[in-house]
Design a protein around this motif. Structure first.
Motif, mmCIF file in Angstrom:
data_model
loop_
_atom_site.group_PDB
_atom_site.id
_atom_site.type_symbol
_atom_site.label_atom_id
_atom_site.label_comp_id
_atom_site.label_asym_id
_atom_site.label_seq_id
_atom_site.Cartn_x
_atom_site.Cartn_y
_atom_site.Cartn_z
ATOM 1 N N ASP A 173 -5.450 -1.407 2.461
ATOM 2 C CA ASP A 173 -4.296 -2.060 3.068
ATOM 3 C C ASP A 173 -3.124 -1.090 3.127
ATOM 4 N N SER A 174 -2.017 -1.546 3.704
ATOM 5 C CA SER A 174 -0.879 -0.655 3.940
ATOM 6 C C SER A 174 -0.119 -0.296 2.669
ATOM 7 N N HIS A 175 -0.382 -0.990 1.566
ATOM 8 C CA HIS A 175 0.239 -0.673 0.277
ATOM 9 C C HIS A 175 -0.844 -0.292 -0.739
ATOM 10 N N TRP A 176 -1.716 0.598 -0.321
ATOM 11 C CA TRP A 176 -2.894 0.946 -1.118
ATOM 12 C C TRP A 176 -2.548 1.524 -2.479
ATOM 13 N N ARG B 234 4.776 11.100 12.986
ATOM 14 C CA ARG B 234 5.555 10.648 11.835
ATOM 15 C C ARG B 234 4.682 9.825 10.886
ATOM 16 N N GLN B 235 3.775 9.006 11.444
ATOM 17 C CA GLN B 235 2.867 8.239 10.582
ATOM 18 C C GLN B 235 1.949 9.168 9.794
ATOM 19 N N THR B 236 1.529 10.259 10.434
ATOM 20 C CA THR B 236 0.703 11.237 9.726
ATOM 21 C C THR B 236 1.485 11.891 8.597
ATOM 22 N N SER C 168 -8.986 4.036 15.458
ATOM 23 C CA SER C 168 -7.727 3.292 15.561
ATOM 24 C C SER C 168 -6.958 3.275 14.253
ATOM 25 N N ARG C 169 -7.500 3.866 13.198
ATOM 26 C CA ARG C 169 -6.881 3.787 11.880
ATOM 27 C C ARG C 169 -6.366 5.124 11.367
ATOM 28 N N ARG C 170 -6.587 6.181 12.118
ATOM 29 C CA ARG C 170 -6.070 7.492 11.721
ATOM 30 C C ARG C 170 -4.951 7.883 12.680
ATOM 31 N N LEU D 41 -9.100 7.596 5.326
ATOM 32 C CA LEU D 41 -9.314 6.337 6.051
ATOM 33 C C LEU D 41 -8.065 5.875 6.790
ATOM 34 N N GLY D 42 -7.023 6.680 6.767
ATOM 35 C CA GLY D 42 -5.799 6.310 7.478
ATOM 36 C C GLY D 42 -4.761 5.645 6.624
ATOM 37 N N GLY D 43 -5.052 5.485 5.324
ATOM 38 C CA GLY D 43 -4.060 4.941 4.401
ATOM 39 C C GLY D 43 -3.635 3.531 4.676
ATOM 40 N N GLY D 44 -4.500 2.734 5.306
ATOM 41 C CA GLY D 44 -4.135 1.359 5.603
ATOM 42 C C GLY D 44 -3.302 1.203 6.863
ATOM 43 N N TRP D 45 -2.948 2.352 7.488
ATOM 44 C CA TRP D 45 -2.153 2.281 8.714
ATOM 45 C C TRP D 45 -3.057 1.940 9.887
ATOM 46 N N GLN D 46 -2.521 1.154 10.808
ATOM 47 C CA GLN D 46 -3.265 0.856 12.030
ATOM 48 C C GLN D 46 -2.267 0.595 13.132
#
Length: 461
Positions: A51-54, A158-160, A278-280, A454-459
């Motif tokens: 999730d986004s707060h992993w 920026r998300q990266t 879609s998650r990275r 895994l993208g850290g919960g970001w999508q």
């Protein structure tokens, strides 16, 4: 008659402009062969995503607070946000070309009388001019689409950066806690070596231990003590690195003095590989850059064709201010112009060819990014499985090494064992404890790496 033809031509251009092709908002991603699953099995049967707060799953309130602080104060994140705002401004600038341009002009003049003349003429004028370029070939729309795609790319960038900063904070925090544990083990091993030294000194005083035995144990104590300054320096360096990630001064920063015992080891599973696209955010950034390159190709192609500009103006002119708004002084005109490239030495065609090749480069970069992401997840899953097995075996080794040291110490006190055996088991115990501490840290950091891969919960929404 010529004016009528021009007006008809302008109206025809306006009508045809509605038929001009539009630039798609997104560029379809190139096809990449995706595996049906991961070669390294996940820890659980279900296929989930973080999730986004992993980071909260490590069970540390202090860590959660540090992550929040880093997301607000990290300097790299602040710079990335500035890049997003720059891209927003560029997108607005590019969109201006799709709108008409309106300019206002005003002026006044006075004729001063010379010798023998007493009349002075006062003249004034005002004009409003409107111009608009018909985007018949889609050049301006393509430029605007490229700017919008670049904006998306900067957002994903920026998300990266945010994901990298967050995982860096978590990983460095765990490293500091691990060094706390290793320092405590080093101090405990030093106390153990000093206890054995006291025993050797007592036996040496009654002739039961040789001078060589005494020197060996004193060397062992010095060796244990020598490990502490290096660990302290590593701890200071890790804390400084963590402070920089938080945007703080290292000189005034320090976290609580506790070890990894307070950290929970979360269980992470990976969903299907196809969902990774879609998650990275780095993959989404590559897609956006490709869309921008495609729009640039369209703009370069459109530049090869004529550009059509409509102009119109209205205004007043008068020889006296009092008659400035007199209807007889009003004037207006409309016009159209067509500019077509005839000879430019091949510049426009070369620019088109350059844009095409730049797009092809980004196609390959996109595929490479996807393959690297798939490999990264698979590699980290394999590391986790390997580290779990290593830890299990190392814990068995530690248990037996501790038994061997305790027995050798007891037997040495009873005179049934020589000092060399005690020294060997003592050194082995210290080495295994240190290795197990490193394995525990590696296992936790591998979990962080998996969250990141895994993208850290970001999508993307």
């Amino acid at each position: 008659m010529p004016h009528t033809n021009m007006l008809a031509g302008c109206l025809g251009a306006v009508l045809l402009a509605g038929c001009a092709h539009t630039i798609p908002a997104t560029e379809p991603a190139p096809a990449v062969d995706l595996p049906a699953g991961w070669s390294q099995a996940s820890q659980a049967g279900s296929k989930e995503w973080p999730d986004s707060h992993w980071w909260q799953r490590f069970g540390s309130d202090e860590l959660s607070q540090l992550v929040r602080e880093g997301q607000e104060s990290n300097l790299e994140l602040a710079a990335a946000l500035s890049r997003v705002r720059q891209a927003e401004a560029q997108a607005r600038i590019a969109g201006v070309a799709l709108l008409p341009a309106v300019d206002a002009y005003a002026g006044a003049s006075r004729d001063l009388p010379l010798a023998g003349h007493h009349n002075a003429n006062l003249a004034s004028s005002g004009q409003l001019q409107v111009s608009y370029e018909l985007d018949f070939w889609g050049k301006n729309a393509a430029s605007a689409a490229a700017a919008e795609a670049s904006l998306r790319a900067n957002f994903y960038d920026r998300q990266t950066v945010a994901l990298t900063v967050t995982s860096g904070i978590v990983s460095t925090y765990l490293q500091v806690l691990s060094l706390h544990d290793r320092l405590e083990m080093a101090r405990e091993n030093t106390r153990t070596a000093e206890r054995v030294l006291t025993l050797v000194e007592a036996q040496s005083s009654v002739g039961a231990a040789t001078t060589v035995d005494l020197a060996r144990q004193r060397s062992a104590v010095a060796s244990q003590r020598a490990a502490i300054p290096d660990l302290l320096q590593q701890e200071r360096e890790a804390q400084s690195a963590l402070a920089i990630l938080l945007g703080r001064s290292p000189q005034t920063f320090r976290i609580s003095d506790h070890g990894l015992a307070s950290i929970h080891l979360p269980q992470v599973t990976a969903g299907m590989p196809s969902e990774l696209l879609s998650r990275r955010p780095d993959i989404r950034r590559s897609e956006a850059m490709l869309a921008a390159a495609s729009a640039n190709v369209e703009a370069a192609r459109a530049a090869l064709f004529p550009s059509i500009r409509l102009t119109g103006s209205t205004g007043t002119q008068s020889s006296a201010l009092t008659s400035l708004l007199n209807a007889q002084t009003l004037f207006a005109n409309v016009g159209a112009s067509l500019v077509a490239p005839i000879f430019d030495g091949g510049r426009l065609r070369t620019e088109r060819d350059l844009a095409i090749e730049q797009k092809q480069e980004l196609v390959q970069n996109y595929r490479s990014t996807v393959l690297s992401a798939l490999a990264e997840v698979d590699t980290v899953l394999g590391q986790i499985n390997s580290l779990d097995e290593q830890r299990r075996l190392k814990e068995v080794e530690l248990e037996q090494t501790r038994v061997a040291f305790n027995l050798s110490e007891i037997r040495y006190k009873a005179g049934a064992e020589d000092l060399m055996t005690v020294l060997d088991t003592q050194r082995n115990l210290s080495d295994v404890q240190n290795e197990l501490g490193k394995l525990k840290l590696k296992r936790l950091q591998a979990t962080v790496s998996l969250y990141k891969a895994l993208g850290g919960g970001w999508q993307a929404g």
